[in-house]
Design an enzyme around this catalytic site. Sequence first.
Site, mmCIF file in Angstrom:
data_model
loop_
_atom_site.group_PDB
_atom_site.id
_atom_site.type_symbol
_atom_site.label_atom_id
_atom_site.label_comp_id
_atom_site.label_asym_id
_atom_site.label_seq_id
_atom_site.Cartn_x
_atom_site.Cartn_y
_atom_site.Cartn_z
ATOM 1 N N LYS A 121 0.825 -1.256 0.097
ATOM 2 C CA LYS A 121 0.103 -0.156 0.087
ATOM 3 C C LYS A 121 0.924 1.494 0.045
ATOM 4 C CE LYS A 121 -2.845 -3.167 0.337
ATOM 5 N NZ LYS A 121 -1.926 -3.910 0.429
ATOM 6 N N GLU A 444 -6.816 -8.600 3.442
ATOM 7 C CA GLU A 444 -6.444 -9.654 2.575
ATOM 8 C C GLU A 444 -6.626 -10.836 3.191
ATOM 9 O OE1 GLU A 444 -2.898 -7.349 -0.084
ATOM 10 O OE2 GLU A 444 -2.429 -8.911 1.492
ATOM 11 N N SER A 470 -4.347 -11.153 -1.217
ATOM 12 C CA SER A 470 -2.867 -10.857 -1.519
ATOM 13 C C SER A 470 -2.607 -11.067 -2.918
ATOM 14 C CB SER A 470 -2.130 -11.879 -0.753
ATOM 15 O OG SER A 470 -0.699 -11.993 -0.838
#
Length: 553
Positions: A121, A444, A470
């Site tokens: 991120k 995730e 993921s």
Amino acid sequence: MRSDMIKKGDERAPNRSLLKATGVTDSEMDKPFIAVVNSWTEIVPGHIHLDKIARAVKDGIRNAGGVPFEFNTIGICDGIAMGHAGMKYSLPSREAIEDSIELMIEGHQLDGMVMITACDKITPGHIMAAGRLDLPTIVVTGGPMLPGYADDEPRDLVSVFEGIGEKRTGKATAADLKILEDVSCAGAGSCAGMFTANTMACMSEALGLSLPGCATGHAVDARKIHIAKASGERIVGLVKEGTTSREIVTDKSLENAIMVDMAIGGSTNTTLHLPAIAHAFGLELTLETFDELSKTTPHLINLRPGGDKHMLDFDRAGGVQAILQRLKPKLNLNEKTVTGKTIGENLDAFVIVNPETNKNVIATLENPLHEEGGIAVLKGTLAPDGAVIKQSAVDPKMLKHSGPARVFESEEDAMEAILAERIVPGDVVVIRYEGPKGGPGMREMLSPTSAIAGMGLADSVALVTDGRFSGGTRGPCIGHISPEAIEGGPIGLVEEGDIIEIDIPGRKLDLAISDEEFEERSKDFKPLVKQVKGYLARYRLTVSSANKGAIRD
């Protein structure tokens, strides 16, 4: 120069005095002031070496006649945050990073930025800040990790996650799992497959924000230092030329990036990050664009988790520039890049160092691995606003599947059932209330998806969720279901045993109940609201749906 605001004129004598306290000299007051935006941290493997990358960037800036000023942003390791409440904070950190960069840059009126980043991120957060601020900007991604080796096979983080399921079914022993734990993550760098971090590095290079070769130049390779130094030198040129980030990231360069994403079989998280990046640049990017380009852009390289190749193989084959070269007939070649040249001009100068590896690792447009790109967007009665899947990582026999729903209100509940072997071939695991608002934070699901794969169920069990996956996920795992459960989406109406119909080639995802039953369940529906506080409570109030990139409204 913008920085004249803090260093020119009699009224800025106090400002200059403070700058001199940091070591700035009178001769440097006439030079460009360049931010070195570093996400170095001691807990994220992809970032532990970024202090050295920053040193090279600063050397390059000084070489070219600029003055570097380094500051840090936060960074969360998705792997360490995986499988527990910490993952709720990963996606929300993207906007915190974007905000913190704006605060530092605008507060000090710097002239340009070199962004040093690596993991999931953190890279999109940096690029979003580049779009918001619209300054001369270069992104230096930290580079992939080398694979580790066990039983003479290359390993990576996903090997360890899948090892948990293998141990549970007796396929692996405790000693085998310990070996995987010890050797799979070999040191500095972003995890060794085409997971989210490396996908976003490739997106940065494909967009034209990184120098050629940056995305796949490995963390421990001296070439990474050379690229960092060259980026420091080049940012001074961009400042003098006045070339800003919004001149580089355009609708057409975003199309180029998505085509690369499809060709490399990138992470489904790009369907969150690229729309958010587009929004920060004043552009709009929809899920439909991903699906349109997926249908016309073939999958060209078989990288982990869907294949057996690692980033090291991709780098030897020529990396992103080699993929761009393969895609050249489809690309927008006149888009600017930070080199000062267009994508097409960069490709004219590209040299394949390892021609046999290039030929063996990267397929051609005429003979691709798959006719369509890595990501597919599904819609239907279960996902009216869309859902995404990495179709290049799905066993062919699961491209169409119909099975009974096994419903869970959280990742932890699903994981417990999977490891207890209560999930059987044919099931469709439904994990809800894990979306941007419902989680909140849109976790995730690598732990349950890896457990399913490790237990040998990846070719017989599907998983659907309003959370996300993921980049290391493989198998028939469908995420980002929109609307999410907390917003009244149909995933919130699913009951144990309902039949869910999946048709990836047909782009369909349906809950097989009648319209009357839908209406009846909707009347009594009350969403589950998980109690949170602090940053997550504020995030829930502002975050949009996953199909819009989970941006803040």
